[in-house]
Design a protein around this motif. Structure first.
Motif, PDB file in Angstrom:
ATOM      1  N   ASP A  44       0.870  -1.348  -0.038  1.00  0.00           N
ATOM      2  CA  ASP A  44      -0.038   0.092  -0.117  1.00  0.00           C
ATOM      3  C   ASP A  44       0.889   1.150   0.048  1.00  0.00           C
ATOM      4  O   ASP A  44       1.596   1.518   0.869  1.00  0.00           O
ATOM      5  CB  ASP A  44      -0.887  -0.153   1.084  1.00  0.00           C
ATOM      6  N   HIS A  63       0.438   4.229   0.675  1.00  0.00           N
ATOM      7  CA  HIS A  63      -0.141   5.256   1.813  1.00  0.00           C
ATOM      8  C   HIS A  63       0.848   4.847   3.056  1.00  0.00           C
ATOM      9  O   HIS A  63       1.488   5.781   3.275  1.00  0.00           O
ATOM     10  CB  HIS A  63      -1.428   4.891   2.093  1.00  0.00           C
ATOM     11  N   ASP A  64       0.961   3.734   3.116  1.00  0.00           N
ATOM     12  CA  ASP A  64       1.884   3.529   4.336  1.00  0.00           C
ATOM     13  C   ASP A  64       3.500   3.635   3.775  1.00  0.00           C
ATOM     14  O   ASP A  64       4.191   4.458   4.569  1.00  0.00           O
ATOM     15  CB  ASP A  64       1.849   1.931   4.457  1.00  0.00           C
ATOM     16  N   LYS A  99       3.948   7.752   3.694  1.00  0.00           N
ATOM     17  CA  LYS A  99       3.588   8.215   4.901  1.00  0.00           C
ATOM     18  C   LYS A  99       4.808   8.374   5.832  1.00  0.00           C
ATOM     19  O   LYS A  99       5.172   9.117   6.349  1.00  0.00           O
ATOM     20  CB  LYS A  99       2.395   7.862   5.567  1.00  0.00           C
ATOM     21  N   VAL A 155      -1.658  12.318   2.736  1.00  0.00           N
ATOM     22  CA  VAL A 155      -1.459  11.303   1.765  1.00  0.00           C
ATOM     23  C   VAL A 155      -2.725  10.632   1.394  1.00  0.00           C
ATOM     24  O   VAL A 155      -3.126   9.600   1.673  1.00  0.00           O
ATOM     25  CB  VAL A 155      -0.528  10.061   2.066  1.00  0.00           C
ATOM     26  N   ASP A 156      -3.241  11.575   0.344  1.00  0.00           N
ATOM     27  CA  ASP A 156      -4.516  11.043  -0.510  1.00  0.00           C
ATOM     28  C   ASP A 156      -5.841  10.793   0.385  1.00  0.00           C
ATOM     29  O   ASP A 156      -6.779  10.498  -0.097  1.00  0.00           O
ATOM     30  CB  ASP A 156      -4.031   9.960  -1.037  1.00  0.00           C
ATOM     31  N   THR A 157      -5.679  10.956   1.748  1.00  0.00           N
ATOM     32  CA  THR A 157      -6.939  10.475   2.630  1.00  0.00           C
ATOM     33  C   THR A 157      -7.474  11.686   3.287  1.00  0.00           C
ATOM     34  O   THR A 157      -8.460  11.383   4.007  1.00  0.00           O
ATOM     35  CB  THR A 157      -6.380   9.258   3.770  1.00  0.00           C
ATOM     36  N   GLY A 200       2.406  13.398  -2.064  1.00  0.00           N
ATOM     37  CA  GLY A 200       2.307  13.259  -0.771  1.00  0.00           C
ATOM     38  C   GLY A 200       2.481  14.813  -0.429  1.00  0.00           C
ATOM     39  O   GLY A 200       3.087  15.579  -1.239  1.00  0.00           O
ATOM     40  N   PRO A 211      -3.475  -2.130  -1.173  1.00  0.00           N
ATOM     41  CA  PRO A 211      -4.692  -1.516  -1.249  1.00  0.00           C
ATOM     42  C   PRO A 211      -5.829  -2.224  -1.404  1.00  0.00           C
ATOM     43  O   PRO A 211      -6.925  -1.630  -0.976  1.00  0.00           O
ATOM     44  CB  PRO A 211      -4.365  -0.352  -2.148  1.00  0.00           C
TER      45      PRO A 211
END
Length: 384
Positions: free
Chosen positions: A108, A110-111, A114, A136-138, A173, A295
């Protein structure tokens, strides 16, 4: 907060970002109006966000970065190249195997991003002070317009970010900070007269250049949509079971996306082109194990197998029919309904009619019964 150092702070920050594994690092101030807010309001107002209710709920916070954090003065925008090592369109050539979007074939993002952002944030605070927030995208932050303003790239006709260095293959990011940093120049649009991305879309999801109707987009349909995918779009899915790379993959700027290959996110071999039969057999535990670090796990097993069954129905391969037959008794109505559609595509009319007769009286769910009805005479609903 204004910072002072013998070396340009932007150069120091950029050098640290590249050392941490980012491929691009640019800066922008947050002083001006935010034209993207109007485009987003139109997008939501016309219902093009579909079931993504969070976009409407956070609309006010997305109008400007300072609407989310009033003290922010600058943005540091980071890009990570995830360009594939082969043409993702090749995955569409074998209809018995699955096509998974390039970004979802590894861990993923994101992890991974980040962790890098937090490391850069620690550097910033230790060296320059100030307050900051990482994204990050969230979060309700319009990262693509922010990246365009910072000079990372530009939003192409497919609404995705395009970079002269990395084509259409960038993860983003951002760090908002109270520091006042020297902004980079915005990146103008370099699409010229090219419309390759618009022409490549299997479902005509672009009502006009630079506009997207998510309700028609295969990425939305296979990832965000919780119920059955509308029948009109199912044949166009082909073997795409998670996302769609077509509009990205055909972008001519991808030919320049060779630099930084060593930093691309590695794909897991098991997810490059897995067989549909094997994926159809996944129960919840096996699904969680296969996608534990990626993801795909966020959509859950039932929605994933729904997508697999649509792909099986599109395969034209009768040998896959037993996989769908086995799922007619699945606990999930979503899966059972998709199995009905797949079998209606794979079996001869006589064989399908016999199957329908054998399943009469076994089904109670109205959506599954609707799938049977759409293929011909429905089975009699089971008595309670």
């Amino acid at each position: 907060m204004t910072i002072s150092t013998s070396d340009a702070p932007e150069d120091l920050i950029r050098a640290e970002a590249l050392a941490l594994g980012f491929d691009l690092c640019r800066f922008t101030d947050l002083d001006d109006a935010w034209p993207a807010a109007g485009r987003l309001e139109t997008f939501v107002g016309e219902g093009r966000h579909g079931e993504m209710g969070w976009m409407a709920e956070t609309l006010d916070r997305r109008r400007h970065p300072r609407a989310m954090w009033a003290d922010a003065r600058s943005a540091i925008v980071l890009g990570v190249n995830y360009g594939p090592d082969s043409d993702p369109m090749l995955a569409l050539q074998d209809p018995t195997r699955a096509a998974i979007s390039v970004y979802a074939r590894g861990d993923d993002y994101h992890d991974l991003i980040k962790k890098r952002l937090k490391a850069l944030a620690r550097f910033l605070q230790a060296r320059f002070g100030g307050e900051l927030k990482v994204f990050v995208d969230t979060a309700p932050l319009l990262e693509k317009p922010l990246a365009e303003r910072a000079g990372i790239g530009w939003q192409g006709r497919h609404t995705n970010l395009v970079s002269r260095e990395f084509g259409s293959w960038l993860f983003l990011g951002s760090i908002l900070t109270t520091l006042e940093l020297e902004p980079d120049a915005a990146e103008p649009v370099h699409c010229g007269s090219c419309t390759a991305c618009l022409q490549a879309c299997p479902t005509d999801a672009f009502p006009a250049p630079f506009q997207l109707d998510a309700r028609r987009c295969i990425s939305y349909l296979t990832i965000e949509l919780k119920g059955p995918i509308p029948r009109e779009f199912r044949p166009a899915l082909g073997n795409r079971i998670y996302g769609c790379d077509d509009c990205l993959a055909v972008c001519p700027w991808n030919k320049f996306a060779q630099a930084g290959r060593e930093q691309k996110l590695a794909a897991r071999e098991a997810l490059r082109s897995p067989g549909l039969a094997e994926l159809a057999r996944l129960d919840d535990a096996a699904f969680r194990e296969l996608f534990a670090r990626g993801p795909v796990k966020r959509i859950g097993r039932d929605r994933f197998v729904r997508n697999v069954l649509y792909a099986i129905g599109n395969s034209g391969e009768p040998a896959l029919a037993p996989e769908a037959v086995a799922l007619l008794g699945d606990p999930s109505p979503l899966v059972r309904g998709a199995a009905v559609w797949a079998l209606s595509r794979l079996l001869p009319d006589t064989a399908f009619a016999e199957l329908r007769a054998r399943t009469a009286g076994m089904e109670q769910d109205p959506e599954v019964l609707a799938e049977w009805a759409a293929t011909g005479a429905p089975p009699t609903p089971a008595r309670p």
